[in-house]
Design a protein around this motif. Structure first.
Motif, short mmCIF file in Angstrom:
data_model
loop_
_atom_site.label_atom_id
_atom_site.label_comp_id
_atom_site.label_asym_id
_atom_site.label_seq_id
_atom_site.Cartn_x
_atom_site.Cartn_y
_atom_site.Cartn_z
N ILE A 33 0.68 -1.43 -0.14
CA ILE A 33 -0.03 -0.36 -0.18
C ILE A 33 0.86 0.99 0.30
O ILE A 33 0.32 2.24 -0.62
CB ILE A 33 -1.15 -0.46 0.91
CG1 ILE A 33 -1.53 -1.33 0.94
CG2 ILE A 33 -1.47 1.13 1.21
CD1 ILE A 33 -2.50 -0.82 2.31
N ALA A 34 2.16 1.06 1.02
CA ALA A 34 2.77 2.37 1.08
C ALA A 34 3.63 2.71 -0.41
O ALA A 34 3.62 3.79 -0.95
CB ALA A 34 3.59 1.95 1.81
N ILE A 35 4.04 1.51 -0.81
CA ILE A 35 4.76 2.08 -2.47
C ILE A 35 3.75 2.52 -3.72
O ILE A 35 4.23 3.17 -3.98
CB ILE A 35 4.95 0.82 -2.61
CG1 ILE A 35 6.63 0.51 -3.42
CG2 ILE A 35 4.38 -0.50 -3.24
CD1 ILE A 35 7.53 -0.34 -4.03
N LEU A 36 2.68 2.09 -3.61
CA LEU A 36 1.60 2.43 -4.39
C LEU A 36 1.02 3.64 -3.49
O LEU A 36 1.45 4.57 -4.55
CB LEU A 36 0.13 1.31 -4.12
CG LEU A 36 0.61 0.23 -4.54
CD1 LEU A 36 -0.73 -1.01 -4.43
CD2 LEU A 36 0.86 -0.45 -5.93
N LEU A 37 1.43 4.47 -2.83
CA LEU A 37 0.43 5.48 -2.14
C LEU A 37 1.65 6.81 -3.01
O LEU A 37 1.64 7.41 -3.34
CB LEU A 37 0.01 5.97 -1.17
CG LEU A 37 -0.63 4.79 -0.39
CD1 LEU A 37 -1.24 5.29 1.13
CD2 LEU A 37 -2.39 5.50 -1.16
N GLY A 38 2.95 6.24 -2.84
CA GLY A 38 4.33 6.72 -3.00
C GLY A 38 4.63 6.78 -4.59
O GLY A 38 4.52 8.01 -5.08
N MET A 39 4.12 5.70 -5.82
CA MET A 39 3.87 6.34 -6.93
C MET A 39 2.76 6.63 -7.35
O MET A 39 3.02 7.69 -8.45
CB MET A 39 4.12 4.59 -7.87
CG MET A 39 5.03 3.84 -6.79
SD MET A 39 4.46 2.22 -8.37
CE MET A 39 5.90 1.37 -8.07
N LEU A 43 3.64 11.01 -9.33
CA LEU A 43 2.91 11.41 -10.45
C LEU A 43 2.73 13.34 -10.58
O LEU A 43 2.79 13.66 -11.22
CB LEU A 43 1.38 10.30 -10.95
CG LEU A 43 1.71 9.00 -10.58
CD1 LEU A 43 0.80 8.84 -11.51
CD2 LEU A 43 2.77 8.99 -12.40
N VAL A 44 1.73 13.47 -8.96
CA VAL A 44 1.96 15.13 -9.00
C VAL A 44 3.66 16.06 -8.36
O VAL A 44 2.88 16.52 -8.84
CB VAL A 44 0.81 14.94 -8.07
CG1 VAL A 44 0.13 16.49 -8.29
CG2 VAL A 44 -0.35 14.38 -9.16
N SER A 299 9.54 6.39 -8.03
CA SER A 299 10.00 5.31 -8.80
C SER A 299 8.55 5.96 -9.72
O SER A 299 7.96 6.51 -9.70
CB SER A 299 9.43 4.38 -8.24
OG SER A 299 9.90 3.23 -7.14
N ASN A 300 8.73 5.24 -10.86
CA ASN A 300 7.92 5.97 -11.86
C ASN A 300 6.97 4.65 -12.82
O ASN A 300 6.61 3.56 -13.22
CB ASN A 300 8.47 6.28 -13.69
CG ASN A 300 8.29 6.63 -14.69
OD1 ASN A 300 6.84 6.55 -14.74
ND2 ASN A 300 9.08 7.40 -15.84
#
Length: 336
Positions: A33-39, A43-44, A299-300
């Motif tokens: 969840i943390a890595i997805l939130l960070g990604m 983006l913004v 991360s991109n």
């Protein structure tokens, strides 16, 4: 530390809700969840500015600290007792995953560091193993994010499908030992091991205790694997003209991990309650979530999606290979 404060606080702000959500959805887990939130946030928030040094520090140093605290969850005597029964299966599944990742890396031209992280994560203990191996092979944050994403995908599949597979194959519905060993050797991450084992015929703690203990035994493989990778990459850098020193090639945090394990083992032998170490085990899990937030911020996500096909195929082959080997050996040894 003042220069890193903004970045560290940014990672902490992502980690806290991710941790809480992970408690509610353990199959997914706070780290993913943390890595997805960070990604998504990155983006913004493209220009990190003053936060960049702290985010970078969190993704490296905090990740290593998490591995050290992981050592406080290992009682080496308990691991040794479990290892007598499960060690042949553990060694075989680890070997299977590492060999498959190397062969497919060559055949499919998958980047070396990605294939290494997926192979290590599949064979040992998911995110924790990737956390330990990443500094040893000088992997960047996008490579770590790619490997974590692959491992997560197959963790969820295992948690959902393995209890159904156990039923179809006729695992004992009286003793949880057989399925416990299977879950402990064939599922990557602790949260998914727990989810798979706990849902198997409601056998109480029998299956769960066996699965988690086997999983902790696998965790010890972090030590030789990380040391081996460190020496290998150190020698490669030496061949490229960089100065090689054995002391620099051996990660200090792995040595601290060993010392933490020894400290826990000695303390338990002296009669100190295991509950004393529970906060440090929890801290280890939270630090991994925090480090994953930093990795997500670096991360991109668009690039990861575009390049994710081959790593997912690699992870699938490792997952199937480990599952088949674990089942065949358990049948051969008469464990189910």
């Amino acid at each position: 530390m003042e220069k890193r404060g903004k970045g560290i606080l940014s990672c902490l702000a992502i980690a806290l809700p991710a941790w809480l959500l992970g408690q509610q959805f353990p199959v997914v887990g706070g780290a993913v969840i943390a890595i997805l939130l960070g990604m998504v946030i990155t983006l913004v928030w493209k220009d990190k500015g003053a936060a960049a040094p702290g985010i970078q520090w969190t993704s490296k140093i905090v990740l290593q600290a998490a591995v050290v605290f992981l050592g406080f969850g290992l009682d080496l005597h308990m691991v040794a007792a479990t290892g007598k029964q499960s060690l042949p299966i553990i060694l075989s599944t680890i070997t299977t995953s590492l060999v498959l990742s190397y062969v497919l890396h060559r055949l499919m031209a998958i980047p070396t560091k990605i294939s290494t992280l997926v192979g290590v994560g599949s064979s040992i203990c998911g995110g924790s193993a990737i956390a330990a191996a990443a500094p040893a092979i000088r992997a960047d944050d996008e490579e770590v994010a790619q490997a974590i994403s692959v491992i997560f995908f197959f963790n969820v599949l295992a948690a959902v499908l393995f209890p159904l597979l156990g039923t179809a194959l006729g695992f004992s519905t009286v003793s949880g030992e057989g399925f416990g060993i299977f879950a402990g050797t064939a599922v990557n991450d602790t949260s998914s091991v727990t989810a798979a084992a706990a849902s198997m015929w409601n056998l109480g703690t029998a299956t769960l205790d066996k699965a988690v203990t086997v999983k902790l035994t696998r965790t010890l493989a972090i030590i030789p694997i990380t040391l081996g990778l460190s020496l290998h990459y150190g020698k490669k850098e030496a061949a490229a003209g960089k100065k090689f020193r054995l002391a620099q090639a051996v990660p200090v945090f792995v040595l601290y991990f060993v010392l933490a394990s020894l400290a826990t083992t000695l303390a338990l032998q002296m009669g100190i309650s295991a509950t004393l170490f529970a906060p440090m085990k929890t801290l280890s899990k939270f630090l991994i979530v925090m480090a994953m937030a930093a990795i997500g911020l670096n991360s991109n996500i668009v690039k990861l999606i575009r390049t994710g096909g081959k790593p997912i195929l690699l992870g699938g082959c490792c997952w199937i290979g480990i599952t088949v080997v674990s089942l065949v050996l358990q049948k051969t040894l008469g464990l189910w």
